[in-house]
Design an enzyme around this catalytic site. Structure first.
Site, short mmCIF file in Angstrom:
data_model
loop_
_atom_site.label_atom_id
_atom_site.label_comp_id
_atom_site.label_asym_id
_atom_site.label_seq_id
_atom_site.Cartn_x
_atom_site.Cartn_y
_atom_site.Cartn_z
N TYR A 1 0.85 -1.20 0.00
CA TYR A 1 0.00 0.00 0.00
C TYR A 1 0.89 1.26 0.00
O TYR A 1 1.69 1.45 0.92
CB TYR A 1 -0.87 -0.08 1.25
CG TYR A 1 -1.66 1.15 1.65
CD1 TYR A 1 -1.58 1.61 2.96
CD2 TYR A 1 -2.53 1.79 0.77
CE1 TYR A 1 -2.32 2.70 3.37
CE2 TYR A 1 -3.28 2.89 1.18
CZ TYR A 1 -3.17 3.35 2.48
OH TYR A 1 -3.91 4.43 2.90
N ILE B 1 -7.03 -4.84 7.73
CA ILE B 1 -8.11 -3.92 7.38
C ILE B 1 -9.12 -4.52 6.41
O ILE B 1 -10.27 -4.11 6.37
CB ILE B 1 -7.53 -2.59 6.84
CG1 ILE B 1 -8.60 -1.51 6.80
CG2 ILE B 1 -6.89 -2.80 5.48
CD1 ILE B 1 -8.05 -0.14 6.36
N LYS C 1 -12.92 -0.28 5.20
CA LYS C 1 -13.05 -1.14 4.02
C LYS C 1 -14.17 -2.16 4.17
O LYS C 1 -14.99 -2.33 3.28
CB LYS C 1 -11.73 -1.88 3.76
CG LYS C 1 -10.52 -0.98 3.72
CD LYS C 1 -10.58 0.02 2.58
CE LYS C 1 -9.36 0.94 2.61
NZ LYS C 1 -9.40 1.98 1.59
#
Lengths: 480, 483
Positions: free
Chosen positions: A155, A242, A279
């Site tokens: 990420y 997440i 998310k």
């Protein structure tokens, strides 16, 4: 307006942190967002605009949450039903958070893991999303100059979140397409040894599971091996979970918390994970993050640091109410993966028909698309040229693999859960049309080859740092 | 099992300041909290600067504005999705517009603010830390007038690595900032090999409850211009000014002295929050305001680490856009604070205790020097422990606010009902009546007088309670301190 008076000596006026590029916003990951912002797609008002496929959001299940809100007015302190709680909640700034908020989160996180583990609400430290949680964890575990190993591709915002203000270094461990980008123990061992030999103090490993950008989950054996590795060397393992509730196909998600009890030498003091509702529930605007640690000192310190990013008590109450509703949670956790699976399948099938492959994924809000065959040469310059074609010509904002630190050119992360069915169909149609033209049209390939950065048609794609670098959702743009 | 060696130095150090008596008092309160019905013997919390006086105004606004509930927009349409997805660190424009309008109103519309120069943060805690990350680093110093808010030790120093060097203010001139104190602090920083980056003031002051005069503000401006450093004005209490002189914001001074175009224009920054004026600390709404585009740019990116919940931004944008509400709220809130302040002052006065004359804030700066057994901080802590554990009032000792003179305490008045305040005043009066003061003469003098044989710790004095009370009262009148 008068600019900073010490232009030539900005460091005298502001701190180094304020003046350096450590926020990472000059990356192409964010450039694409700018292209989208300048020309956002709308099915009727701007049908030729850029479709946002570079923003990992989950918009598939809002109806479920909206229904719940309509039926639960007490959860909002602004309604007639909920206002009796108003003053208690508005006044509540205890960094422990509302007990019912932590308890509901503990239950929810356990439920996502099939209730195979239980979580202690007292170990939950709240934060402003995972952004806040990951930075706080770095402040707790590492000093400036210390390093964390991170498998790549990873990420892009980790560069900002983990490094910018903390001074911590990130050492990427390149993963390869030859084994589906899985992190191997030997890659980890070699990266670790190399770092130690060069005098770097390695404090731990960061693992995102399910993976962003790959959309895959780590298998149990790999997790055990990684945990054993970190435990033996007395370094930390930080798992970013997440996307834990976005797993829509086998294998079932295995959390680091489940693996702990299966690794004999595991020392819980070195195990931590972060989570967020951004998310799984699609609520990034509410800034609900969790830092969970099995280390008492980390919990205690992180809790003090959470003063810098507490969750709004108004939001804590709403979330506590929602996640305590067992029926809602069951319905949501059943329906959401099903919708993600259907959307994912649709994309993979249609793209497959035009010869575009993806990494086989079972989780996340995106897939890892293989566009290598469209590269004339296997270089990152070619990848960026191809990317400009995708953004400018096909008008899809996708994220180039290089922005994730991928070691091999030609891969792109494509988000699929942040749009409605109509837009998804349009996006797929555009890709299909492009591929067809590519195969049949020599001129297209030539014009692609001649594309340089800063081309007059592509001013919006120049490499200067764009000014709007935080996510603006397609839904929001349409409303404006 | 703890492994401190594997953690960062920030995790193992003490700079978070939570071992301070300021926070220890809160902990004691938590163990035995006063309740009007269920725990009348408990500790009354007077160490927490909260504004609980005007919730009813907010609640009635809510009942008249049902649309803001349930995530509805102006026309009753459901805007849930838009809010749920909104994570743009620039914040909602409608909210920032409402915030700047409110901030201007608090300053009597003598200045106006540009929403594009406002950065939203998770409370003033985050705003102050973020500003420090933007302006300073290890090896740098921030000059802060004492006494100051204890949380600054954490907010300004802990993770940023910056140091605080105090600007010593004293009761001799009502704790006003002087140019000699500024210069002395500047020299002290240099003697510690620190590079001074900024002066940070809280105006209105916490813990003093006073507003800065134009003279002080002018002095500060001259100082930061001369030294080419930044000035941060934490104006979190700007809406709590209930008496003269009226509040003068640093932004007004910038405007009046026509500094637009001057270097210093880019070096003055304001911090604000809705935690005190509106009594909404739970919502975590803070802001940085700056004319410096680099600061705004950097701080905006950093705000990713502490954004304001979109749910909260929406609610507040509707609330603060309602002119009729804000106008009425600002006035009514001030009246209530004024009344409550006067109750505290008169209650203390009847116990022979004076306060620094104040016109703002949610607390008073109380002079208990005459109750100390000696002019030392040990005596202050001794007195504090008595007040917390025996009198059962959590108040904040001046040493936790880095005051240079022992004997001052901050007492909060806006976080309890009037009935509870009465109880607190009664308890103080009883306490004062029972203790023996061993130091005759002016306790404000620096001379240490030899203590007499009766120690302050005795609760049972040989003197009659009545005559003792008179003696204490007479002493407090003689030394010319302000009420």
């Amino acid at each position: 307006m008068v600019g900073c008076s010490s232009d030539g000596d900005g460091s005298k006026v502001l701190s180094k942190i304020a003046m350096n590029g450590g926020h990472g916003e000059d990356s192409p990951y964010f450039e694409g967002w700018k292209a989208y912002d300048n020309n956002p797609f709308h099915p009727t008002q701007n049908p030729n605009g850029v479709i946002q496929m570079g923003l990992s959001e989950n918009q598939l299940c809002f109806d479920l949450i909206e229904d719940w809100i309509k039926n639960n007015p007490k959860a909002s302190i602004c309604t007639a039903d909920g206002v009796e709680n108003f003053r208690n909640i508005t006044n509540f700034q205890d960094y422990h958070g509302l007990p019912e908020f932590r308890q509901a989160l503990a239950k929810f996180m356990a439920r996502i893991r099939g209730n195979r583990v239980e979580f202690d609400a007292d170990r939950i430290v709240m934060s402003s999303g995972c952004t806040g949680a990951s930075e706080t964890l770095m402040f707790c575990l590492a000093d400036p100059g210390d390093a964390f190993l991170v498998p790549s591709p990873y990420y892009p915002a980790f560069n900002r979140d983990l490094r910018w203000r903390t001074g911590v270094q990130l050492i990427p461990i390149s993963c390869h397409s030859s084994n589906n980008f899985q992190l191997t123990l030997s890659d980890l061992e070699s990266a670790y040894s190399k770092a130690i030999e060069s005098g770097v103090k390695v404090k731990g490993l960061i693992l995102t599971n399910p993976s962003n950008p790959l959309g895959t989950t780590s298998d149990v054996d790999t997790l055990k091996a990684l945990l054993e590795f970190t435990s033996r060397r007395k370094i930390h393992i930080v798992c970013d979970e997440i996307y834990s509730a976005t797993v829509f196909a086998p294998p079932v998600f295995t959390s680091i918390s489940e693996v702990m009890r299966e690794v004999e030498c595991c020392d819980p003091c070195f195990v931590h994970f972060i989570y967020s509702l951004s998310k799984d529930l699609g609520l990034p605007g509410f800034r609900v993050g969790v830092l969970y640690s099995y280390n008492d000192a980390v919990v205690s310190t992180a809790r003090k640091m959470s003063s810098f990013g507490l969750v709004s008590s108004q939001t804590q109450l709403l979330v506590a109410s929602m996640l305590s509703d067992g029926d809602f949670v069951e319905r949501f956790l059943g329906e959401s993966p099903r919708r993600l699976r259907d959307r994912h399948r649709k994309f993979v099938e249609v793209l497959g028909r035009v010869g575009i492959g993806c990494l086989k994924g079972n989780a996340g809000l995106f897939f890892w698309m293989d566009f290598r065959k469209f590269l004339e040469e296997e270089t990152f310059e070619e990848e960026m040229r191809l990317w400009r074609v995708i953004v400018h010509d096909i008008r899809l904002n996708v994220s180039p693999g290089s922005s994730f630190g991928c070691a091999e050119p030609g891969f792109f992360r494509v988000c699929f859960a942040n749009m409605d069915e109509v837009t998804a169909d349009v996006a797929l149609g555009r890709i299909g049309a492009f591929v067809t033209r590519w195969h049949g049209d020599k001129n297209l390939r030539l014009s692609f080859k001649s594309l340089k950065s800063g081309d007059e048609n592509n001013n919006s794609l120049s490499m200067t740092s764009p000014h709007v670098m935080s996510p603006r959702s397609p839904v929001v743009i349409a409303r404006n | 099992m703890k492994q401190p060696l594997s953690l960062s130095s920030k995790a193992t150090c003490n700079t978070h300041g939570q071992d301070s008596s300021y926070f220890l008092g809160w902990q004691e309160y938590e163990k035995d909290p006063y309740d009007e019905i269920h725990n009348q013997g408990g500790i009354i919390q007077m160490g927490l600067a909260e504004n609980q006086l005007s919730f009813d105004l907010l609640e009635s606004w809510l009942s008249e504005n049902p649309n803001v509930a349930g995530f509805k927009g102006n026309h009753g349409e459901l805007i849930f999705r838009e809010l749920a997805l909104f994570q743009d660190y620039h914040g909602r424009l409608s909210f920032k517009q409402a915030m700047v309008k409110f901030m201007a109103e608090l300053r009597g519309n003598k200045v106006s603010f540009d929403p594009s120069k406002l950065v939203l943060t998770a409370g003033a805690t985050s705003a102050n830390e973020t500003l420090m990350f933007c302006l300073a680093e290890k090896g740098d110093a921030i000059l802060v007038p004492t006494p100051y808010y204890p949380g600054f030790d954490r907010d300004l120093k802990w993770r940023t690595g910056a140091e605080i060097v105090p600007i010593h203010c004293t009761s001799s001139n009502r704790f006003k900032v002087t140019s000699s104190a500024l210069e002395q602090a500047y020299r002290e920083a240099h003697s510690l090999d620190l590079n001074v980056k900024a002066v940070l003031v809280t105006n209105p002051s916490n813990p003093l409850g006073t507003t800065m005069t134009r003279k002080e503000l002018s002095l500060l401006m001259d100082f930061v211009i001369d030294k080419e450093i930044h000035l941060v004005s934490d104006e979190i209490y700007s809406g709590t000014v209930f008496g003269p002189p009226s509040f003068v914001s640093i932004m007004e001074v910038l405007d009046e002295r026509k500094y637009d175009g001057h270097d210093v224009w880019d070096r003055v920054h304001v911090v604000y929050s809705l935690s005190k004026d509106l009594g909404l600390p739970g919502f975590r709404v803070g802001a940085i305001y700056s004319n410096n585009e680099y600061v705004v740019a950097a701080a905006t990116k950093m705000s990713s680490f502490g954004l304001v919940s979109s749910q909260t931004q929406h609610f507040l944008s509707v609330l603060l856009s309602d002119d009729k509400f804000t106008c009425n709220y600002i006035e009514e809130n001030k009246q209530r604070l004024k009344l409550r302040h006067s109750l505290l002052v008169s209650g203390l006065s009847s116990a022979g205790i004076c306060c620094l004359e104040s016109n703002s804030g949610l607390f008073c700066w109380v002079d208990m020097r005459h109750l100390l057994s000696s002019n030392t901080f040990e005596a202050e802590m001794e007195l504090w422990r008595k007040i917390v554990f025996r009198v059962k009032l959590n108040i904040s000792p001046g040493s936790s606010c880095h005051c240079t003179e022992p004997g001052w305490f901050r007492l909060c008045f806006a976080n309890m009902s009037e009935a509870t305040l009465d109880v607190a005043m009664r308890r103080i009066k009883e306490f004062v009546a029972e203790i023996v003061v061993t130091r005759p003469g002016n306790p404000a003098s620096n001379n240490q007088r030899p203590s007499h044989s009766r120690p302050l710790t005795s609760f049972r004095s040989p003197l009659s309670k009545k005559s003792l009370a008179k003696w204490v009262f007479r002493l407090s009148l003689h030394d010319g301190r302000e009420r």
